[in-house]
Design a protein around this motif. Structure first.
Motif, mmCIF file in Angstrom:
data_model
loop_
_atom_site.group_PDB
_atom_site.id
_atom_site.type_symbol
_atom_site.label_atom_id
_atom_site.label_comp_id
_atom_site.label_asym_id
_atom_site.label_seq_id
_atom_site.Cartn_x
_atom_site.Cartn_y
_atom_site.Cartn_z
ATOM 1 N N ALA A 32 37.227 30.017 40.418
ATOM 2 C CA ALA A 32 37.732 29.633 39.085
ATOM 3 C C ALA A 32 37.703 30.837 38.150
ATOM 4 N N ARG A 61 40.478 33.071 38.999
ATOM 5 C CA ARG A 61 41.743 32.466 38.581
ATOM 6 C C ARG A 61 41.959 32.672 37.082
ATOM 7 N N HIS A 62 40.875 32.488 36.290
ATOM 8 C CA HIS A 62 40.974 32.706 34.831
ATOM 9 C C HIS A 62 41.474 34.117 34.543
ATOM 10 N N ARG A 120 45.190 34.699 36.017
ATOM 11 C CA ARG A 120 46.288 33.958 35.379
ATOM 12 C C ARG A 120 46.512 34.389 33.925
ATOM 13 N N HIS A 142 40.563 28.068 27.094
ATOM 14 C CA HIS A 142 40.456 27.093 28.192
ATOM 15 C C HIS A 142 39.838 25.774 27.740
#
Lengths: 290, 221
Positions: free
Chosen positions: A7, A10-11, A14, A193
């Motif tokens: 995760a 991915r943060h 992205r 987020h």
């Protein structure tokens, strides 16, 4: 934990521009802090060196015996304020005199060891303690005269004290600024987020399941920025230091030993991790509670 | 399975739910209807402890929802899959990653997640679309994604808040067929809707809410 790493990655992947902005901001702050840490370290050593330079000198009467001189030395040592002693005998004084006046034969002919006094040069741990040491010397019956430049010593003491206060205040300010910058960056990333946090919360994710990716992201920024800043300062500091090579001669080893950099970078990494952890925890907690 | 015991929920002085008493049995399919502001979404939010009741008791299985300590809320939410009215899909994640989210939360391994998500994509008719991002899908497809995500971790209860809202009739029937299949597999389904045509066509229990009160509870076979 693996899913938290995924995760986190991915943060970063992205939203590469935000991640880059976070890294640049934190690296700039770390760089300033690290350079300042090295300057602070150097200036501390320089100030300690400057403090040990001024001396108070006691000139002894001719009748002063070695045991009297040793007793005075012990008395000064017992005060706990003396840093070093240098005894200059009559013969050594004559040698110094000869060296200083080697071009003037007339002066050399007139002086013998008998007319030059033996002396004791004392430096203090703190420059402000010199007057007290001088006072102890003056009270001794074997001392003819005590010499030290009171005005210069007073001014130097004030300069050293002032410099210490300013550098310490600046160090605290920079430390606080580093912590707040890290908090701000992590909070910003968490804010971006916030929908993800809300969704995860509603889907049944526990507190730590939500926390970890953000904490790891903050830790990544902290470690990366501190390491990168350490590498940059490793190459930049010797260039800057070369200008001050003469001043630091005998005070500080140049180039600065790698172990010093490792300590500074290590402290920076720990600080980055700590600030990221606190920042991430506060920011995520805010959205979980909301 | 679900029990509301004289539940009151007020926002300020306005009651969103007023003295609601009801029971929903295991494996039931229930429509929750009523005008906007009747309390349907509040009903769902109370069930997943996103809100606390002002008065009364709520039970999901043997869990007393209102008295549940904070650290046990995730346990409750893992029992209930929700199709949110606003979908709550993560726009920076692929369809595969969105559906995988509840599975990651319950700690499934990557291979288990892959197998289950592929199965769900097939079930909701989106095979091959896992690599796409939400912005690349139509409204009907997004609804299917949220249904897939809601049932991914095999919840005992599925709450669907207006899953056919803003969809054309053909797509809506596709969604209803999917929800019926999920119900037939043993999941209790509670669906909030305005679409009376669908409610009338499917012979299921209908609870009507108006201004926070239950005005009708029809069990039909």
């Amino acid at each position: 934990m693996k899913s938290a790493f995924n995760a986190t990655w991915r943060h970063i992947r992205r939203s590469p521009y935000q991640a880059a902005a976070a890294i640049i901001t934190m690296t700039s702050t770390f760089l300033v802090v690290m350079m300042f840490a090295l300057i602070f370290l150097g200036s501390t050593l320089l100030l300690s060196h400057l403090e040990s330079l001024p001396q108070v000198t006691a000139f002894f009467r001719d009748e002063a015996k070695q045991e009297n001189i040793d007793a005075l030395k012990q008395q000064l040592e017992a005060s706990g304020k003396a840093a070093s002693f240098k005894f200059v005998s009559k013969d050594e004084a004559l040698n110094i005199y000869r060296e200083q006046n080697k071009n003037d034969k007339l002066l050399l002919e007139l002086v013998t060891a008998e007319i030059l006094p033996a002396s004791l040069e004392v430096s203090a741990l703190k420059v402000g303690d010199l007057p007290e040491l001088a006072e102890i010397m003056k009270q001794s019956s074997i001392v003819e005269d005590v010499v030290f430049a009171r005005d210069v010593v007073d001014k130097l003491a004030k300069f050293i004290e002032g410099t210490r206060v300013i550098t310490t205040a600046l160090a605290i300010l920079l430390f606080v600024s580093l912590v707040f910058t890290t908090l701000f960056i992590i909070s910003l990333r968490v804010f971006v987020h916030k929908d993800e946090i809300e969704t995860m919360r509603l889907l049944g994710a526990g507190r730590w399941k939500i926390f970890w990716p953000f904490l790891l992201e903050g830790i990544f920024y902290g470690v990366f920025s501190a390491t990168f800043s350490g590498i940059v300062s490793f190459f930049v500091t010797p260039l800057v230091a070369s200008f001050y090579q003469d001043i630091f001669l005998g005070v500080l080893t140049l180039p600065i030993p790698v172990v010093v950099y490792l300590i500074v970078v290590g402290s920076g990494i720990l600080l980055g991790i700590l600030a990221s952890f606190i920042g991430g925890y506060i920011a995520v907690n805010r959205y979980i509670k909301a | 399975m679900i029990k509301f015991d004289k539940v009151v929920k007020k926002f300020g002085s306005t009651p969103a739910l007023d003295n609601v008493d009801l029971e929903i049995n295991d494996k039931e399919f229930v429509f929750l209807t009523g005008p906007t502001g009747a309390g349907k979404t509040t009903f769902f939010r109370l069930l997943i402890r996103d809100l606390l009741p002002t008065k009364g008791k709520i039970f999901v299985g043997d869990l007393d929802v209102a008295k549940l300590p904070s650290h046990k809320i995730p346990h409750l939410r893992k029992k209930i899959g929700v199709v949110f009215q606003d979908l709550k899909l993560l726009l920076d994640r692929t369809i595969f990653e969105n559906i995988a989210l509840p599975l990651e939360i319950i700690g499934k391994t990557p291979s288990e997640i892959k197998r289950r998500v592929d199965e769900l994509l097939f079930l909701v008719g989106l095979s091959g679309l896992g690599v796409r991002f939400p912005r690349e899908l139509s409204g009907g497809e997004l609804q299917r994604v949220t249904i897939a995500r809601a049932i991914a971790a095999d919840p005992q209860i599925l709450l669907a808040d207006e899953p056919t809202g803003n969809l054309d009739i053909g797509t809506s029937w596709g969604i209803m067929k999917l929800l019926s299949e999920i119900n037939e597999r043993g999941t209790t389904v509670v669906m909030a809707t305005h679409n009376m045509e669908i409610v009338a066509a499917l012979k299921k229990r209908k609870i009507v809410l108006d201004k926070g009160k239950i005005t009708k509870d029809e069990k039909r076979i």
